[in-house]
Design a protein around this motif. Structure first.
Motif, PDB file in Angstrom:
ATOM      1  N   MET A  93       0.849  -1.203   0.000  1.00  0.00           N
ATOM      2  CA  MET A  93       0.000   0.000   0.000  1.00  0.00           C
ATOM      3  C   MET A  93       0.883   1.250   0.000  1.00  0.00           C
ATOM      4  SD  MET A  93      -3.069   0.880   2.601  1.00  0.00           S
ATOM      5  CE  MET A  93      -2.093   1.299   4.015  1.00  0.00           C
ATOM      6  N   LYS A  94       0.864   1.965  -1.107  1.00  0.00           N
ATOM      7  CA  LYS A  94       1.742   3.130  -1.187  1.00  0.00           C
ATOM      8  C   LYS A  94       0.946   4.415  -1.010  1.00  0.00           C
ATOM      9  CE  LYS A  94       5.516   1.265  -3.853  1.00  0.00           C
ATOM     10  NZ  LYS A  94       6.056   1.077  -5.193  1.00  0.00           N
ATOM     11  N   LEU A  95       1.329   5.170  -0.005  1.00  0.00           N
ATOM     12  CA  LEU A  95       0.660   6.446   0.257  1.00  0.00           C
ATOM     13  C   LEU A  95       1.591   7.583  -0.109  1.00  0.00           C
ATOM     14  CD1 LEU A  95      -0.781   5.612   3.784  1.00  0.00           C
ATOM     15  CD2 LEU A  95      -2.134   5.921   1.715  1.00  0.00           C
ATOM     16  N   TYR A  96       1.023   8.667  -0.595  1.00  0.00           N
ATOM     17  CA  TYR A  96       1.832   9.870  -0.835  1.00  0.00           C
ATOM     18  C   TYR A  96       0.996  11.115  -0.567  1.00  0.00           C
ATOM     19  CZ  TYR A  96      -0.303  10.112  -5.567  1.00  0.00           C
ATOM     20  OH  TYR A  96      -1.168  10.187  -6.623  1.00  0.00           O
ATOM     21  N   LYS A  97       1.707  12.198  -0.192  1.00  0.00           N
ATOM     22  CA  LYS A  97       1.029  13.442   0.186  1.00  0.00           C
ATOM     23  C   LYS A  97       1.176  14.476  -0.921  1.00  0.00           C
ATOM     24  CE  LYS A  97       2.678  12.893   4.911  1.00  0.00           C
ATOM     25  NZ  LYS A  97       3.689  13.369   5.854  1.00  0.00           N
ATOM     26  N   VAL A  98       0.103  15.195  -1.190  1.00  0.00           N
ATOM     27  CA  VAL A  98       0.207  16.342  -2.109  1.00  0.00           C
ATOM     28  C   VAL A  98      -0.666  17.482  -1.595  1.00  0.00           C
ATOM     29  CG1 VAL A  98       0.683  15.102  -4.272  1.00  0.00           C
ATOM     30  CG2 VAL A  98      -1.672  15.518  -3.642  1.00  0.00           C
ATOM     31  N   ARG A  99      -0.270  18.683  -1.950  1.00  0.00           N
ATOM     32  CA  ARG A  99      -1.139  19.846  -1.777  1.00  0.00           C
ATOM     33  C   ARG A  99      -1.561  20.205  -3.190  1.00  0.00           C
ATOM     34  NH1 ARG A  99      -0.087  23.226   3.055  1.00  0.00           N
ATOM     35  NH2 ARG A  99       1.090  21.891   4.453  1.00  0.00           N
ATOM     36  N   GLY A 125     -16.284  19.566   1.372  1.00  0.00           N
ATOM     37  CA  GLY A 125     -15.735  20.891   1.036  1.00  0.00           C
ATOM     38  C   GLY A 125     -14.354  20.799   0.437  1.00  0.00           C
ATOM     39  N   ALA A 126     -13.566  19.873   0.959  1.00  0.00           N
ATOM     40  CA  ALA A 126     -12.170  19.761   0.523  1.00  0.00           C
ATOM     41  C   ALA A 126     -12.027  19.208  -0.892  1.00  0.00           C
ATOM     42  CB  ALA A 126     -11.404  18.871   1.499  1.00  0.00           C
ATOM     43  N   VAL A 127     -13.067  18.516  -1.400  1.00  0.00           N
ATOM     44  CA  VAL A 127     -12.952  17.918  -2.733  1.00  0.00           C
ATOM     45  C   VAL A 127     -13.803  18.653  -3.775  1.00  0.00           C
ATOM     46  CG1 VAL A 127     -12.434  15.645  -1.777  1.00  0.00           C
ATOM     47  CG2 VAL A 127     -14.789  16.181  -2.409  1.00  0.00           C
ATOM     48  N   GLN A 128     -14.402  19.786  -3.386  1.00  0.00           N
ATOM     49  CA  GLN A 128     -15.191  20.521  -4.384  1.00  0.00           C
ATOM     50  C   GLN A 128     -14.244  21.327  -5.285  1.00  0.00           C
ATOM     51  OE1 GLN A 128     -17.896  23.042  -2.217  1.00  0.00           O
ATOM     52  NE2 GLN A 128     -16.300  24.474  -1.629  1.00  0.00           N
ATOM     53  N   TYR A 147      -8.214  24.338  -2.501  1.00  0.00           N
ATOM     54  CA  TYR A 147      -6.792  24.036  -2.353  1.00  0.00           C
ATOM     55  C   TYR A 147      -6.715  23.137  -1.120  1.00  0.00           C
ATOM     56  CZ  TYR A 147      -1.831  24.849  -1.295  1.00  0.00           C
ATOM     57  OH  TYR A 147      -0.499  24.694  -1.025  1.00  0.00           O
ATOM     58  N   THR A 148      -6.303  21.904  -1.330  1.00  0.00           N
ATOM     59  CA  THR A 148      -6.489  20.869  -0.320  1.00  0.00           C
ATOM     60  C   THR A 148      -5.230  20.041  -0.104  1.00  0.00           C
ATOM     61  OG1 THR A 148      -8.851  20.719  -0.829  1.00  0.00           O
ATOM     62  CG2 THR A 148      -7.867  18.766   0.145  1.00  0.00           C
ATOM     63  N   TYR A 149      -5.052  19.633   1.140  1.00  0.00           N
ATOM     64  CA  TYR A 149      -3.985  18.688   1.467  1.00  0.00           C
ATOM     65  C   TYR A 149      -4.566  17.282   1.295  1.00  0.00           C
ATOM     66  CZ  TYR A 149      -1.426  15.541   4.512  1.00  0.00           C
ATOM     67  OH  TYR A 149      -0.764  14.451   5.003  1.00  0.00           O
ATOM     68  N   PHE A 150      -3.913  16.455   0.488  1.00  0.00           N
ATOM     69  CA  PHE A 150      -4.398  15.089   0.246  1.00  0.00           C
ATOM     70  C   PHE A 150      -3.358  14.054   0.671  1.00  0.00           C
ATOM     71  CE2 PHE A 150      -6.843  17.365  -2.994  1.00  0.00           C
ATOM     72  CZ  PHE A 150      -8.096  16.787  -2.868  1.00  0.00           C
ATOM     73  N   LEU A 151      -3.855  12.985   1.269  1.00  0.00           N
ATOM     74  CA  LEU A 151      -3.044  11.784   1.429  1.00  0.00           C
ATOM     75  C   LEU A 151      -3.661  10.782   0.450  1.00  0.00           C
ATOM     76  CD1 LEU A 151      -0.762  10.410   3.042  1.00  0.00           C
ATOM     77  CD2 LEU A 151      -2.517   9.592   4.628  1.00  0.00           C
ATOM     78  N   LEU A 152      -2.905  10.424  -0.569  1.00  0.00           N
ATOM     79  CA  LEU A 152      -3.444   9.565  -1.638  1.00  0.00           C
ATOM     80  C   LEU A 152      -2.819   8.170  -1.587  1.00  0.00           C
ATOM     81  CD1 LEU A 152      -3.282  12.134  -4.605  1.00  0.00           C
ATOM     82  CD2 LEU A 152      -5.313  11.475  -3.330  1.00  0.00           C
ATOM     83  N   ARG A 153      -3.615   7.204  -1.990  1.00  0.00           N
ATOM     84  CA  ARG A 153      -3.133   5.827  -2.040  1.00  0.00           C
ATOM     85  C   ARG A 153      -3.041   5.421  -3.509  1.00  0.00           C
ATOM     86  NH1 ARG A 153      -6.847   3.662   0.967  1.00  0.00           N
ATOM     87  NH2 ARG A 153      -5.649   3.453   2.867  1.00  0.00           N
ATOM     88  N   GLU A 189      -7.812  17.453   3.719  1.00  0.00           N
ATOM     89  CA  GLU A 189      -8.161  18.572   4.574  1.00  0.00           C
ATOM     90  C   GLU A 189      -8.095  19.849   3.737  1.00  0.00           C
ATOM     91  OE1 GLU A 189      -5.589  19.012   7.967  1.00  0.00           O
ATOM     92  OE2 GLU A 189      -6.402  21.029   8.313  1.00  0.00           O
ATOM     93  N   GLY A 190      -9.213  20.573   3.650  1.00  0.00           N
ATOM     94  CA  GLY A 190      -9.259  21.806   2.851  1.00  0.00           C
ATOM     95  C   GLY A 190      -8.374  22.878   3.485  1.00  0.00           C
ATOM     96  N   LEU A 191      -7.479  23.462   2.682  1.00  0.00           N
ATOM     97  CA  LEU A 191      -6.618  24.538   3.185  1.00  0.00           C
ATOM     98  C   LEU A 191      -7.250  25.894   2.853  1.00  0.00           C
ATOM     99  CD1 LEU A 191      -3.232  23.020   1.959  1.00  0.00           C
ATOM    100  CD2 LEU A 191      -4.120  22.993   4.291  1.00  0.00           C
ATOM    101  N   GLU A 192      -7.766  26.012   1.615  1.00  0.00           N
ATOM    102  CA  GLU A 192      -8.493  27.229   1.198  1.00  0.00           C
ATOM    103  C   GLU A 192      -9.656  26.760   0.339  1.00  0.00           C
ATOM    104  OE1 GLU A 192      -5.983  30.499  -0.418  1.00  0.00           O
ATOM    105  OE2 GLU A 192      -4.310  29.344   0.362  1.00  0.00           O
ATOM    106  N   ILE A 193     -10.877  27.163   0.683  1.00  0.00           N
ATOM    107  CA  ILE A 193     -12.020  26.664  -0.108  1.00  0.00           C
ATOM    108  C   ILE A 193     -12.750  27.787  -0.861  1.00  0.00           C
ATOM    109  CG2 ILE A 193     -12.383  24.524   1.187  1.00  0.00           C
ATOM    110  CD1 ILE A 193     -14.714  25.983   2.611  1.00  0.00           C
ATOM    111  N   PHE A 194     -12.240  29.003  -0.794  1.00  0.00           N
ATOM    112  CA  PHE A 194     -12.703  30.136  -1.600  1.00  0.00           C
ATOM    113  C   PHE A 194     -14.215  30.422  -1.535  1.00  0.00           C
ATOM    114  CE2 PHE A 194      -8.763  28.494  -3.585  1.00  0.00           C
ATOM    115  CZ  PHE A 194      -7.964  29.595  -3.347  1.00  0.00           C
TER     116      PHE A 194
END
Ligand SMILES: [Zn+2]
Length: 253
Positions: free
Chosen positions: A1-7, A49-52, A56-62, A74-79
């Protein structure tokens, strides 16, 4: 299971079955990514809210075999300023659509990411949303390597500051009356050229201070529509060509 983080900025969010959504993201280091957010469309989902779009969102993706999936976000900025104004929402939709349409997965471009996020922040509270959009379009085409030539005639190099000068998408900039082919070209006054140069080179913070006539705004709108359309079509033609090429050479080239 490979996880990676992106903003990343959410470019698009499409409904799938079972309240799942397929997201198109644009991240600084990774560029365009597609990922599925399971259960994100449920009214109780904390991911909503974070995926609309525009968030601008912090994601942990698999990593997945076909599509990656959202493990946490986690939503960082949702405008909220964009979402509460139809014009801003339409313009932000155009911005994300252009990034989606003119970039490919696996081709990250940190400058495009910065421009995208900066433009959304401008659209959140700037006064002149129309010029903000033109600013974005011009900078985007420049970052993609299609900087329009505005210093003279793009065809013969001659003087283009003629009242009869036109903008030609195919030539990649201004054309003088002698090189003009007529079809598909748009009149481009000296004022329009000056504003386009300002938008390309000035600090975006000055956008609200630039005074632009309605006729120049209309010219810029037509010019950018033609220019972007031309590059979109060129891009889809080359993708079609690549697909045909792969079809003839099944082992790849
Ligand atoms: Zn010429």
């Amino acid at each position: 299971m490979k996880l990676y983080k992106v903003r990343a900025v959410v470019l698009n969010s499409r409904a799938m079955c079972d309240a799942d959504r397929v997201l198109t993201l644009y991240a600084q280091e990774n560029g365009k990514i597609r990922a599925v957010a399971h259960g994100a469309a449920k009214p109780t989902s904390r991911k909503r809210g974070a995926v609309q779009p525009f968030s601008y969102t912090y994601f942990l993706l698999r990593r997945g075999r076909e599509l990656d999936s959202v493990s946490q976000c986690e939503g960082l900025e949702i405008f909220p300023g964009i979402w509460s104004d139809l014009d801003r929402m339409t313009y932000a939709g155009h911005v994300t659509e252009l990034v989606d349409g003119l970039t490919a997965e696996g081709e990250p471009n940190g400058d495009i990411f910065k421009l995208l996020l900066h433009t959304l922040r401008l659209l959140e509270n700037t006064v002149d949303v129309e010029l903000t959009l033109r600013y974005f379009e011009l900078r985007l085409v420049a970052l993609l390597g299609y900087l329009p030539y505005l210093e003279g005639c793009a065809n013969c190099g001659g003087e283009a500051f003629d009242p009869r000068a036109r903008f030609s998408a195919a030539a990649g900039g201004l054309v003088c009356p002698q090189c003009s082919r007529g079809a598909g070209e748009i009149p481009c006054t000296k004022e329009t050229v000056a504003v386009m140069k300002m938008l390309l080179h000035w600090d975006a913070g000055k956008i609200n201070r630039i005074r632009v006539s309605q006729s120049s705004r209309a010219e810029m709108r037509c010019i950018m529509r033609e220019y972007l359309q031309w590059h979109m079509e060129k891009r889809s033609r080359s993708l079609y060509f690549m697909e045909r090429l792969h079809a003839y050479r099944p082992n790849g080239v």
